[in-house]
Design a protein around this motif. Structure first.
Motif, mmCIF file in Angstrom:
data_model
loop_
_atom_site.group_PDB
_atom_site.id
_atom_site.type_symbol
_atom_site.label_atom_id
_atom_site.label_comp_id
_atom_site.label_asym_id
_atom_site.label_seq_id
_atom_site.Cartn_x
_atom_site.Cartn_y
_atom_site.Cartn_z
ATOM 1 N N TRP A 21 21.092 -21.576 11.347
ATOM 2 C CA TRP A 21 22.245 -21.058 10.591
ATOM 3 C C TRP A 21 21.813 -20.757 9.155
ATOM 4 N N LYS A 84 24.568 -17.079 20.671
ATOM 5 C CA LYS A 84 25.996 -17.231 20.940
ATOM 6 C C LYS A 84 26.702 -15.879 20.940
ATOM 7 N N ASN A 156 32.302 -25.920 20.703
ATOM 8 C CA ASN A 156 33.601 -26.275 20.134
ATOM 9 C C ASN A 156 34.734 -26.185 21.157
ATOM 10 N N TYR A 203 25.327 -30.290 17.208
ATOM 11 C CA TYR A 203 25.011 -29.593 15.951
ATOM 12 C C TYR A 203 25.253 -30.446 14.717
ATOM 13 N N ARG A 227 28.369 -26.491 1.273
ATOM 14 C CA ARG A 227 28.550 -27.868 0.823
ATOM 15 C C ARG A 227 29.395 -27.954 -0.445
ATOM 16 N N LEU A 277 20.292 -30.580 17.342
ATOM 17 C CA LEU A 277 20.035 -29.348 16.584
ATOM 18 C C LEU A 277 19.935 -29.720 15.112
ATOM 19 N N TRP A 278 18.777 -29.475 14.567
ATOM 20 C CA TRP A 278 18.464 -29.867 13.185
ATOM 21 C C TRP A 278 18.124 -28.573 12.440
ATOM 22 N N MET A 322 35.144 -25.742 9.192
ATOM 23 C CA MET A 322 34.250 -24.673 9.667
ATOM 24 C C MET A 322 34.919 -23.738 10.682
HETATM 25 P P1 NAP Z 1 22.000 -29.983 9.664
HETATM 26 O O1 NAP Z 1 20.976 -29.798 10.685
HETATM 27 O O2 NAP Z 1 22.776 -31.244 9.710
HETATM 28 O O3 NAP Z 1 21.429 -29.818 8.185
HETATM 29 C C1 NAP Z 1 20.605 -28.756 7.848
HETATM 30 C C2 NAP Z 1 20.264 -28.767 6.379
HETATM 31 O O4 NAP Z 1 19.732 -30.026 5.973
HETATM 32 C C3 NAP Z 1 19.145 -27.777 6.075
HETATM 33 O O5 NAP Z 1 19.625 -26.476 5.955
HETATM 34 C C4 NAP Z 1 18.561 -28.330 4.788
HETATM 35 O O6 NAP Z 1 19.367 -27.920 3.688
HETATM 36 C C5 NAP Z 1 18.720 -29.832 4.979
HETATM 37 N N1 NAP Z 1 17.463 -30.421 5.474
HETATM 38 C C6 NAP Z 1 16.849 -30.206 6.659
HETATM 39 N N2 NAP Z 1 15.718 -30.913 6.761
HETATM 40 C C7 NAP Z 1 15.594 -31.598 5.615
HETATM 41 C C8 NAP Z 1 14.624 -32.504 5.099
HETATM 42 N N3 NAP Z 1 13.534 -32.836 5.792
HETATM 43 N N4 NAP Z 1 14.830 -33.033 3.864
HETATM 44 C C9 NAP Z 1 15.924 -32.702 3.139
HETATM 45 N N5 NAP Z 1 16.882 -31.843 3.575
HETATM 46 C C10 NAP Z 1 16.716 -31.292 4.795
HETATM 47 O O7 NAP Z 1 23.104 -28.816 9.703
HETATM 48 P P2 NAP Z 1 23.238 -27.410 10.380
HETATM 49 O O8 NAP Z 1 22.064 -26.535 10.108
HETATM 50 O O9 NAP Z 1 24.600 -26.932 10.021
HETATM 51 O O10 NAP Z 1 23.258 -27.749 11.933
HETATM 52 C C11 NAP Z 1 22.149 -27.548 12.778
HETATM 53 C C12 NAP Z 1 22.311 -26.299 13.607
HETATM 54 O O11 NAP Z 1 23.417 -26.430 14.512
HETATM 55 C C13 NAP Z 1 22.646 -25.011 12.828
HETATM 56 O O12 NAP Z 1 21.517 -24.491 12.141
HETATM 57 C C14 NAP Z 1 23.162 -24.146 13.944
HETATM 58 O O13 NAP Z 1 22.088 -23.657 14.719
HETATM 59 C C15 NAP Z 1 24.000 -25.161 14.746
HETATM 60 N N6 NAP Z 1 25.421 -25.181 14.344
HETATM 61 C C16 NAP Z 1 26.334 -24.732 15.240
HETATM 62 C C17 NAP Z 1 27.687 -24.703 14.938
HETATM 63 C C18 NAP Z 1 28.665 -24.216 15.978
HETATM 64 O O14 NAP Z 1 29.835 -23.992 15.670
HETATM 65 N N7 NAP Z 1 28.232 -24.038 17.198
HETATM 66 C C19 NAP Z 1 28.138 -25.160 13.686
HETATM 67 C C20 NAP Z 1 27.183 -25.659 12.778
HETATM 68 C C21 NAP Z 1 25.844 -25.669 13.137
HETATM 69 P P3 NAP Z 1 18.671 -27.355 2.335
HETATM 70 O O15 NAP Z 1 17.636 -26.368 2.802
HETATM 71 O O16 NAP Z 1 19.767 -26.776 1.546
HETATM 72 O O17 NAP Z 1 18.038 -28.555 1.704
#
Ligand code: NAP
Length: 329
Positions: A21, A84, A156, A203, A227, A277-278, A322
């Motif tokens: 994302w 998706k 969702n 996610y 955020r 998913l990270w 969201m």
């Molecule tokens: P997440 O995985 O909880 O957090 C991602 C963010 O955390 C990164 O963009 C980065 O932000 C930070 N990060 C990652 N690794 C890090 C590290 N080693 N140290 C410090 N900060 C770190 O959140 P997400 O990306 O929203 O969720 C994961 C995936 O799930 C998405 O990318 C997407 O593919 C999917 N998703 C799906 C839905 C849906 O409705 N289906 C909704 C949300 C997400 P910074 O780069 O700003 O530091």
């Protein structure tokens, strides 16, 4: 890398999935394309083979970057692409549309942007309450028969919506929010998935970075970064979540010699038939991959984690902000 089969599709995927994302830039304050490409390529080098994307992430940009990264390094055959459908956009505003005609257009757009001839997992992004679920399910089943997609998922969705969907199409996966701070699915979607053989693509594994251990009161965000509006990241609530991160970090270090990020992702993996998913957009953010694998959180530590969460967070909140609007414009 630990692996799991996606539903009954026969597709095996890594249990850590790269979320892209942020790689689309939109709602994450923009993106550096070269770094994003390097991140995707590094993920595959570390054994992460499932890559989750969506047309709406940067309005095509995330899919294009994933396609480019895989093409340039000859990696398409090594990965499972999960994308998706079912969201449309106009003038930067997003709305739900899972009518058959929209899905037919979207699948072709995604194949083109991702530079591939098949999508491994095709997921409805949000339930479209203005279109019969049967219409949506039928077109996905048709796309599978035609060989354009290999496995079907929904995101969702509630168990009742999945029941209606499964009456028409074979469902392999569900994608809900799930992490240490967002646990609503434990009451319904998680047991439903375990009972019906669905794989859960969870996610927000590190709660948008909150569980990385790198965020504190002085962290700032650029441009349209979500955020800035996430209620977990402001006021008293933010202090509560930060206190929880600190206590979890101490537990992770003392019991397992791990970081809080590794604990958070391991926790998702130890909770059921999940893929965590990270999201990452810089290669070095993936450094902790190895730290997550090859161990488990014991029952006593699971209970102690629950106690930390109950003590620190008075009223957990779901990421409902969201959700795109239910009505089409
Ligand atoms: P997440 O995985 O909880 O957090 C991602 C963010 O955390 C990164 O963009 C980065 O932000 C930070 N990060 C990652 N690794 C890090 C590290 N080693 N140290 C410090 N900060 C770190 O959140 P997400 O990306 O929203 O969720 C994961 C995936 O799930 C998405 O990318 C997407 O593919 C999917 N998703 C799906 C839905 C849906 O409705 N289906 C909704 C949300 C997400 P910074 O780069 O700003 O530091």
């Amino acid at each position: 890398m630990e692996q799991i089969e996606i539903g009954s599709s026969g597709i095996r995927a890594s249990r850590i999935g790269l979320g892209t994302w942020a790689i689309g830039g939109w709602m994450w304050g923009g993106i550096d394309e070269r770094e994003a490409i390097a991140t995707i390529q590094r993920a595959v080098g570390l054994g992460v083979t499932l890559i989750d994307t969506a047309p709406v992430y940067g309005f095509g940009r995330s899919e294009e970057i994933v396609g480019k990264a895989l093409k340039e390094a000859g990696l398409r055959g090594k990965v499972q692409i999960a994308t998706k459908a079912g969201l449309d956009w106009k003038d930067g505003k997003v709305f739900r549309d899972s009518r058959a005609a929209r899905l037919r257009t979207e699948v072709e757009d995604s194949l083109r942007r991702l530079q591939t001839d098949v999508l491994d997992v095709y997921q409805i992004h949000w339930p479209d309450l203005e279109t019969p679920l049967e219409e949506t399910a039928r077109v996905l089943e048709d796309l599978r028969r035609e060989g354009k997609i290999r496995a079907i998922g929904v995101s969702n969705f509630s168990p009742a919506q999945m029941d209606a969907f499964r009456a028409v199409a074979t469902l392999d996966a569900v994608q809900p929010p799930y992490n240490l701070f967002e646990r609503d699915i434990e009451a319904d979607v998680l047991p439903y998935a375990a009972r019906t053989g669905l794989t859960v693509l969870s996610y927000g594994a590190i709660c948008r970075g909150l569980l990385s251990g790198r965020i504190d009161a002085s962290t700032t965000y650029e441009g349209d970064d979500l955020r800035k509006i996430d209620p977990k990241f402001s006021g008293e609530r933010f202090q509560e979540y930060l206190a929880a991160v600190q206590a979890l970090e101490a537990l992770a270090r003392e019991r397992f010699g791990k970081s809080v990020l590794a604990l958070a992702v391991r926790w998702v993996l130890d909770k059921g038939p999940t893929i965590a998913l990270w999201g990452a957009r810089r290669p070095q953010q993936l450094d902790p991959v190895g730290e997550i694998l090859g161990w488990h959180i014991d029952a006593q530590s699971m209970a102690d984690i629950d106690a930390i969460l109950a003590r620190c967070i008075r009223e957990p909140i779901a990421p409902t902000y969201m959700a795109p609007p239910v009505k089409r414009p």
